[in-house]
Design a protein around this motif. Structure first.
Motif, mmCIF file in Angstrom:
data_model
loop_
_atom_site.group_PDB
_atom_site.id
_atom_site.type_symbol
_atom_site.label_atom_id
_atom_site.label_comp_id
_atom_site.label_asym_id
_atom_site.label_seq_id
_atom_site.Cartn_x
_atom_site.Cartn_y
_atom_site.Cartn_z
ATOM 1 N N GLY A 97 102.476 44.838 20.924
ATOM 2 C CA GLY A 97 101.154 44.254 20.760
ATOM 3 C C GLY A 97 100.850 43.805 19.348
ATOM 4 O O GLY A 97 99.686 43.825 18.923
ATOM 5 N N SER A 98 101.886 43.415 18.598
ATOM 6 C CA SER A 98 101.684 43.043 17.197
ATOM 7 C C SER A 98 101.394 41.551 17.021
ATOM 8 O O SER A 98 101.554 41.018 15.922
ATOM 9 C CB SER A 98 102.914 43.426 16.370
ATOM 10 O OG SER A 98 104.072 42.764 16.850
ATOM 11 N N TRP A 99 100.959 40.885 18.080
ATOM 12 C CA TRP A 99 100.678 39.453 17.967
ATOM 13 C C TRP A 99 99.538 39.176 16.981
ATOM 14 O O TRP A 99 99.495 38.117 16.331
ATOM 15 C CB TRP A 99 100.334 38.870 19.341
ATOM 16 C CG TRP A 99 99.074 39.407 19.946
ATOM 17 C CD1 TRP A 99 98.944 40.483 20.779
ATOM 18 C CD2 TRP A 99 97.747 38.878 19.765
ATOM 19 N NE1 TRP A 99 97.619 40.667 21.125
ATOM 20 C CE2 TRP A 99 96.871 39.690 20.520
ATOM 21 C CE3 TRP A 99 97.223 37.807 19.039
ATOM 22 C CZ2 TRP A 99 95.499 39.467 20.573
ATOM 23 C CZ3 TRP A 99 95.851 37.572 19.083
ATOM 24 C CH2 TRP A 99 95.007 38.401 19.853
ATOM 25 N N LYS A 100 98.632 40.140 16.842
ATOM 26 C CA LYS A 100 97.538 39.963 15.892
ATOM 27 C C LYS A 100 98.069 39.920 14.462
ATOM 28 O O LYS A 100 97.592 39.136 13.629
ATOM 29 C CB LYS A 100 96.520 41.101 16.046
ATOM 30 C CG LYS A 100 95.821 41.129 17.401
ATOM 31 C CD LYS A 100 94.888 42.320 17.505
ATOM 32 C CE LYS A 100 94.210 42.368 18.874
ATOM 33 N NZ LYS A 100 93.318 43.549 19.006
#
Length: 320
Positions: free
Chosen positions: A74-77
């Motif tokens: 979930g490191s797309w941010k």
């Protein structure tokens, strides 16, 4: 009412140290250029070496690889922040130094962040005061007169445009990091740099993947340690203590350090009007960095207001 920002003074200190660190970008990049290194190679290697250094720090502790794997989910941010703060800043700012003097580029980078400051106020709902408005007006007017004066005299419009794009990217990174509520952990910082290396590799490979010479390594190492590592990490630490807009405006004092280094090492000075415009930007930064005056908590927390009223009544009875 308790502030949601732990230590405003510490946050301002982190932001100011980030400005000092980032002020070395111009002279170190110019030194690398003088050794025959192109701007895409400088941007790629300064980020790549910084990633190598932070990898040693993260993996030195036990379970470092497991923490990185867990943080990657979930490191797309973080990837979005890296596209703004690493790719956009490094690629365009480094290129701008080839078209305009170092002080001019440094000041325009932060003058280009006014749009992101507006986003901080509109979207993050950060409180607007007369002092904040005055500070932003000073930064805006300083940037405008700098572009109209030194931007057309000492540098090409290409350099001005590249610097403004870099500034908008960096300021948007500060806003996005706060908007996504990302933690300032070493693992997140590693991912931030890793995504940046991947993105910067595209123009680097496209331009021929130049290998730095031995003479260029000192400049690249200093670029990696001072602005890329210390500068960015101090910025994300500052965001844990103060508002995003305040971090951006305090860091607009970077042109002062950049101009000082440029004058000492390369003899580059701004014109008289450019110096006045720079002082306006720095004045806006100083005004913004001043601590907010805390008022009586009469709104938002009724219990606190009642406690305060009871305390006043007791003081009055004692006086009687």
């Amino acid at each position: 009412m308790k502030s949601k920002y732990p230590s405003p003074i510490l946050g301002a200190a982190f932001a100011l140290f980030a400005a000092l660190s980032n002020g070395t970008v111009g002279v170190l990049s110019r030194s690398a250029f003088n050794e025959g290194i192109g701007h895409t190679a400088v941007a790629f290697w300064r980020c790549g070496i910084a990633l190598s250094l932070i990898s040693i720090v993260v993996l030195w502790k036990g379970g470092g690889l497991a923490r990185l794997t867990a943080a990657f989910a979930g490191s797309w941010k973080i990837a979005v922040c890296s596209a703004l703060g690493i790719f956009t800043l490094y690629h365009f700012e480094t290129q701008a130094f080839a078209y305009a003097p170092i002080p001019l580029v440094a000041i325009l980078v932060f003058a280009g962040g006014l749009g992101a400051i507006a986003l901080d106020i509109v979207i993050l709902k950060e409180r607007v005061t007369t002092r904040k408005v005055f500070a932003m007006v000073m930064v805006f007017l300083g940037g405008f007169f700098l572009i109209a004066g030194d931007g057309l005299v000492t540098g090409s419009m290409m350099g001005v445009t590249l610097a403004l794009i870099a500034g908008l990217g960096y300021a948007s990174f500060i806003f996005a990091w706060k908007f996504f509520k990302l933690r300032s952990s070493l693992e997140n910082f590693w991912l931030f740099l890793a995504y940046g290396v991947v993105m910067l590799a595209v123009p680097y490979l496209w331009s021929g993947a130049q290998i730095p010479s031995a003479n260029a390594l000192p400049s690249l190492l200093l670029l990696s340690v001072i602005p890329s590592f210390c500068g960015f990490y101090c910025t994300i630490l500052a965001l844990q203590h103060i508002e995003a807009y305040k971090t951006q405006v305090i860091e607009s004092s970077e042109p002062f350090f950049s101009a000082l280094f440029a004058a000492v090492f390369f003899g580059e000075w701004l014109t008289g009007s450019g110096l006045c415009a720079s002082l306006a930007i720095i004045l806006g930064a100083l005004i913004t960095s001043m601590p907010d005056r805390r008022g009586v908590p009469l709104q938002g927390n009724k219990s606190s207001a009642k406690s305060y009223a009871a305390f006043i009544n007791q003081r009055q009875l004692r006086l009687i």
